[in-house]
Design a protein around this motif. Structure first.
Motif, mmCIF file in Angstrom:
data_model
loop_
_atom_site.group_PDB
_atom_site.id
_atom_site.type_symbol
_atom_site.label_atom_id
_atom_site.label_comp_id
_atom_site.label_asym_id
_atom_site.label_seq_id
_atom_site.Cartn_x
_atom_site.Cartn_y
_atom_site.Cartn_z
ATOM 1 N N ALA A 47 0.835 -1.198 0.000
ATOM 2 C CA ALA A 47 0.000 0.000 0.000
ATOM 3 C C ALA A 47 0.871 1.250 0.000
ATOM 4 O O ALA A 47 0.595 2.224 -0.706
ATOM 5 C CB ALA A 47 -0.926 -0.003 1.216
ATOM 6 N N LEU A 48 1.943 1.223 0.789
ATOM 7 C CA LEU A 48 2.871 2.353 0.834
ATOM 8 C C LEU A 48 3.589 2.518 -0.497
ATOM 9 O O LEU A 48 3.776 3.634 -0.991
ATOM 10 C CB LEU A 48 3.887 2.135 1.957
ATOM 11 N N SER A 49 3.971 1.400 -1.109
ATOM 12 C CA SER A 49 4.666 1.440 -2.385
ATOM 13 C C SER A 49 3.811 2.099 -3.464
ATOM 14 O O SER A 49 4.313 2.871 -4.289
ATOM 15 C CB SER A 49 5.039 0.017 -2.827
ATOM 16 N N ALA A 50 2.518 1.819 -3.453
ATOM 17 C CA ALA A 50 1.624 2.405 -4.451
ATOM 18 C C ALA A 50 1.427 3.899 -4.227
ATOM 19 O O ALA A 50 1.184 4.650 -5.176
ATOM 20 C CB ALA A 50 0.272 1.690 -4.416
ATOM 21 N N ARG A 51 1.544 4.347 -2.984
ATOM 22 C CA ARG A 51 1.278 5.754 -2.663
ATOM 23 C C ARG A 51 2.490 6.649 -2.853
ATOM 24 O O ARG A 51 2.365 7.803 -3.250
ATOM 25 C CB ARG A 51 0.781 5.864 -1.209
ATOM 26 N N LEU A 52 3.699 6.123 -2.569
ATOM 27 C CA LEU A 52 4.899 6.952 -2.625
ATOM 28 C C LEU A 52 5.478 6.961 -4.045
ATOM 29 O O LEU A 52 6.052 5.963 -4.484
ATOM 30 C CB LEU A 52 5.951 6.443 -1.635
ATOM 31 N N ASP A 53 5.342 8.073 -4.740
ATOM 32 C CA ASP A 53 5.943 8.175 -6.064
ATOM 33 C C ASP A 53 7.424 8.535 -5.924
ATOM 34 O O ASP A 53 7.953 8.657 -4.807
ATOM 35 C CB ASP A 53 5.208 9.198 -6.925
ATOM 36 N N ALA A 54 8.111 8.705 -7.053
ATOM 37 C CA ALA A 54 9.557 8.951 -7.030
ATOM 38 C C ALA A 54 9.904 10.215 -6.252
ATOM 39 O O ALA A 54 10.876 10.247 -5.484
ATOM 40 C CB ALA A 54 10.086 9.041 -8.456
ATOM 41 N N ALA A 55 9.107 11.274 -6.420
ATOM 42 C CA ALA A 55 9.372 12.531 -5.717
ATOM 43 C C ALA A 55 9.219 12.367 -4.214
ATOM 44 O O ALA A 55 10.015 12.902 -3.430
ATOM 45 C CB ALA A 55 8.440 13.621 -6.240
ATOM 46 N N HIS A 109 8.615 2.193 5.328
ATOM 47 C CA HIS A 109 7.802 1.105 5.865
ATOM 48 C C HIS A 109 8.196 0.809 7.314
ATOM 49 O O HIS A 109 7.323 0.651 8.177
ATOM 50 C CB HIS A 109 7.983 -0.148 5.011
ATOM 51 N N LEU A 110 9.488 0.738 7.577
ATOM 52 C CA LEU A 110 9.945 0.480 8.942
ATOM 53 C C LEU A 110 9.503 1.589 9.881
ATOM 54 O O LEU A 110 9.115 1.336 11.030
ATOM 55 C CB LEU A 110 11.469 0.337 8.966
ATOM 56 N N GLU A 111 9.551 2.834 9.408
ATOM 57 C CA GLU A 111 9.099 3.952 10.233
ATOM 58 C C GLU A 111 7.617 3.814 10.551
ATOM 59 O O GLU A 111 7.187 4.007 11.694
ATOM 60 C CB GLU A 111 9.362 5.265 9.511
ATOM 61 N N GLY A 112 6.822 3.467 9.536
ATOM 62 C CA GLY A 112 5.395 3.291 9.748
ATOM 63 C C GLY A 112 5.067 2.152 10.695
ATOM 64 O O GLY A 112 4.064 2.201 11.404
ATOM 65 N N MET A 113 5.926 1.127 10.724
ATOM 66 C CA MET A 113 5.726 -0.020 11.609
ATOM 67 C C MET A 113 6.290 0.229 13.001
ATOM 68 O O MET A 113 6.200 -0.628 13.872
ATOM 69 C CB MET A 113 6.387 -1.260 11.002
ATOM 70 N N GLY A 114 6.908 1.399 13.199
ATOM 71 C CA GLY A 114 7.521 1.701 14.490
ATOM 72 C C GLY A 114 8.789 0.932 14.733
ATOM 73 O O GLY A 114 9.180 0.710 15.883
ATOM 74 N N GLN A 115 9.489 0.524 13.652
ATOM 75 C CA GLN A 115 10.694 -0.287 13.773
ATOM 76 C C GLN A 115 11.962 0.451 13.314
ATOM 77 O O GLN A 115 12.986 -0.174 13.127
ATOM 78 C CB GLN A 115 10.551 -1.577 12.956
ATOM 79 N N LEU A 116 11.856 1.777 13.132
ATOM 80 C CA LEU A 116 13.014 2.552 12.693
ATOM 81 C C LEU A 116 13.432 3.512 13.793
ATOM 82 O O LEU A 116 12.640 4.353 14.227
ATOM 83 C CB LEU A 116 12.703 3.333 11.408
ATOM 84 N N GLU A 117 14.681 3.364 14.235
ATOM 85 C CA GLU A 117 15.222 4.238 15.262
ATOM 86 C C GLU A 117 16.107 5.300 14.590
ATOM 87 O O GLU A 117 16.926 4.965 13.732
ATOM 88 C CB GLU A 117 16.055 3.433 16.262
#
Length: 249
Positions: free
Chosen positions: A162-170, A237-245
């Protein structure tokens, strides 16, 4: 009022639009709070449904036929062309399910059928969560879980797609720039599903292995094994999952 399934009454339907509430945000709410219900979007062919039981996707029904079982078995190399043609004739002559026919002619085992059905469901669900710019409905409660074949799936890969479809190159470029020289690392290298469920291979596996230590985003982008847009997507994706520090510069 923003979508919040925890405040939604059972047997009630919430109506929203993916322009205001992206698919990833809607899915994340349902998965995180382990809500049961049916997520619906409409396209030119009709209604499409994603069914969730206690926050876990368990089935999908699309308005158009995608990834038919026979074609998928042929694509995956589980049947040859002769078996495919024979099965199609038998399917057309009777009322048996395609999977039963392929097993009856000895083309596949029950285990291979289950594996293929899981792949089929995952691909259909990925198509569903890639939707943008349309209205959606979430109908909460067990009474809405009818009319589908249960095939439990992992939620994390669907959030990724879902994130991949929403985030374009910019948007991906802007995400990388947002961190500047800050260092990042993954607090949990386990993405919650096998890597192949995300469509990942060896390159993504090595990248995730690097994320167990601190690196600047610039280092990951310049000296990693992935293109910058893929780096941005995995980090987002990791940030959205709360897994990015994230550490200060």
């Amino acid at each position: 009022m923003p979508f919040d399934p925890t405040t939604q009454a059972d047997e009630a339907t919430y109506e929203g639009h993916l322009d205001q509430e992206p698919m990833g945000s809607v899915l994340s709410q349902v998965i995180r709070h382990k809500v049961t219900g049916r997520l619906t979007i409409r396209d030119e062919q009709g209604q499409n449904h994603l069914f969730l039981m206690q926050g876990r996707p368990v089935g999908v029904v699309l308005s158009q036929v995608l990834h038919p079982l026979g074609q998928l078995l042929l694509e995956l190399g589980k049947v040859d062309s002769a078996q495919f043609v024979r099965a199609q004739r038998l399917i057309g002559d009777g009322e048996r399910l395609p999977g039963q026919v392929f097993m009856e002619i000895g083309a596949i085992t029950e285990g291979e059928l289950k594996e293929t059905l899981a792949i089929q469901a995952r691909r259909k669900a990925q198509r569903f969560v890639s939707a943008r710019g349309v209205a959606f409905e979430f109908s909460k409660g067990l009474s809405f879980l009818t009319g589908f074949k249960s095939t439990p799936m992992d939620g994390a890969p669907l959030l990724y797609h879902a994130l991949s479809a929403r985030l374009d190159a910019a948007a991906r470029k802007a995400f990388l720039q947002k961190f500047g020289r800050q260092q990042v690392r993954a607090t949990n290298a386990n993405l919650g599903a096998p890597l192949d469920a995300f469509g990942f291979g060896r390159a993504e596996e090595r990248f995730l292995g690097r994320l167990t230590d601190w690196h600047t985003v610039a280092e990951l982008d310049q000296f990693g094994t992935l293109p910058g847009e893929d780096v941005a997507l995995i980090l987002a994706h990791l940030e959205g999952m709360g897994q990015l520090e994230v550490a200060p510069p």
